[in-house]
Design a protein around this motif. Sequence first.
Motif, PDB file in Angstrom:
ATOM      1  N   ASN A 297      19.517 -19.511 -13.942  1.00 25.19           N
ATOM      2  CA  ASN A 297      19.380 -19.625 -12.740  1.00 25.19           C
ATOM      3  C   ASN A 297      18.310 -20.285 -11.978  1.00 25.19           C
ATOM      4  N   GLY A 298      17.523 -20.454 -12.503  1.00 25.59           N
ATOM      5  CA  GLY A 298      16.360 -21.173 -11.436  1.00 25.59           C
ATOM      6  C   GLY A 298      15.632 -21.973 -12.527  1.00 25.59           C
ATOM      7  N   LEU A 299      14.961 -22.536 -11.623  1.00 24.99           N
ATOM      8  CA  LEU A 299      13.876 -24.086 -12.153  1.00 24.99           C
ATOM      9  C   LEU A 299      12.315 -24.241 -12.324  1.00 24.99           C
ATOM     10  N   LEU A 300      11.434 -23.923 -12.652  1.00 28.28           N
ATOM     11  CA  LEU A 300      10.518 -24.597 -11.771  1.00 28.28           C
ATOM     12  C   LEU A 300      10.002 -26.354 -12.215  1.00 28.28           C
ATOM     13  N   VAL A 301       9.464 -26.340 -11.043  1.00 29.00           N
ATOM     14  CA  VAL A 301       8.665 -27.986 -10.753  1.00 29.00           C
ATOM     15  C   VAL A 301       7.570 -27.826 -11.382  1.00 29.00           C
ATOM     16  N   ALA A 302       7.555 -28.819 -11.845  1.00 23.96           N
ATOM     17  CA  ALA A 302       6.583 -29.522 -12.802  1.00 23.96           C
ATOM     18  C   ALA A 302       5.825 -31.041 -12.890  1.00 23.96           C
ATOM     19  N   LYS A 303       4.971 -31.087 -12.595  1.00 23.60           N
ATOM     20  CA  LYS A 303       3.935 -32.762 -13.597  1.00 23.60           C
ATOM     21  C   LYS A 303       3.398 -32.504 -14.062  1.00 23.60           C
ATOM     22  N   ASN A 304       2.981 -33.246 -14.884  1.00 24.45           N
ATOM     23  CA  ASN A 304       2.439 -33.333 -16.136  1.00 24.45           C
ATOM     24  C   ASN A 304       0.661 -31.901 -15.962  1.00 24.45           C
ATOM     25  N   GLY A 305       2.089 -30.772 -16.300  1.00 22.45           N
ATOM     26  CA  GLY A 305       1.607 -29.337 -16.195  1.00 22.45           C
ATOM     27  C   GLY A 305       1.249 -28.842 -14.915  1.00 22.45           C
ATOM     28  N   GLN A 306       1.038 -29.539 -13.594  1.00 24.06           N
ATOM     29  CA  GLN A 306       0.846 -28.874 -12.762  1.00 24.06           C
ATOM     30  C   GLN A 306       2.052 -27.812 -12.188  1.00 24.06           C
TER      31      GLN A 306
END
Length: 322
Positions: A297-306
């Motif tokens: 039901n949810g997502l974390l938004v990340a790029k290159n581990g950040q």
Amino acid sequence: MSEFDFRRAGLDVLTIEQDAIAQLKTAIDEHFDAACRLILNATGKVVVMGMGKSGHIGRKIAATLASTGTPAFFVHPGEASHGDLGMINQGDVVLAISNSGEAGEILTLLPVIKRLGIPLVCMTGNPDSSMGQLAKVHLNIHVPKEACPLKLAPTSSTTATLVMGDALAMALMQAKGFTADDFALSHPGGALGRKLLLRISDLMHQGERLPVVPDNATVRDALLEVSEKGLGMTAVVDAEQQLAGVFTDGDLRRLLDQRIDLHTTAIGEVMSANPITIEPELLAAEGLKLMEERKINGLLVAKNGQLLGALNMHDLLKAGVM
């Protein structure tokens, strides 16, 4: 009196109109190619004209052209002869529609259009008609017969006209390299536009609205964060502020059976490591697809581990993506 066979009558119409479209394939010829090139090379807009049922179809053709990368608008021939002809400028192309090719309201305008040097594409069912003879390019939309049993109501002929208009619009769209992103820019208010325009970065919670705790925080601290931010989860970061895991409502339900001490247990010991993430530049619709596929039901938004943000199904629902 026997019951009327509505199904048979309906099927007869489909058969007749299907035959009309099949015959229309022969009209996709050098004249069709010339019409496409004329419109493609025009510096102005396509001005569509038609009377009666041809006018109704013409409005739709103009709308389809305009929404797929070919600027176009409809001008009613009756209004054109009373001033609206001034809407047509150098660089435009006129697309005039009449099944008979003898629409008086259009024929009245053609000498002026020709005098202005405006190229004329005519779509008629008779190449030898007045409009067919005056056209720079003629597109033949002749049909064997109308689907109307009285042979009076425009049926097959309007279908053929609409299909020819779609063929023009789609051929031009491909020639221009018109993309889904371009389409979305001309449909920003609809559900389709929202699916094509909205990105994860437009919807994600960030800054003070982002639920996040360090991995040495207690489970109690994580629960407070989940409750305060209202996303049903919290991100967990390590000492370098890199994403370490996630803790969700579902994780809490599983913990309740383990009888752990919520006040002393570190969230890093019970979190879900290697959480599912998405990058911010992706479309919101891609986020929806990912959540549906992974049944979350949810997502974390990340790029290159950040860690950059978070969103849930409710955010997508509010934005009209689903």
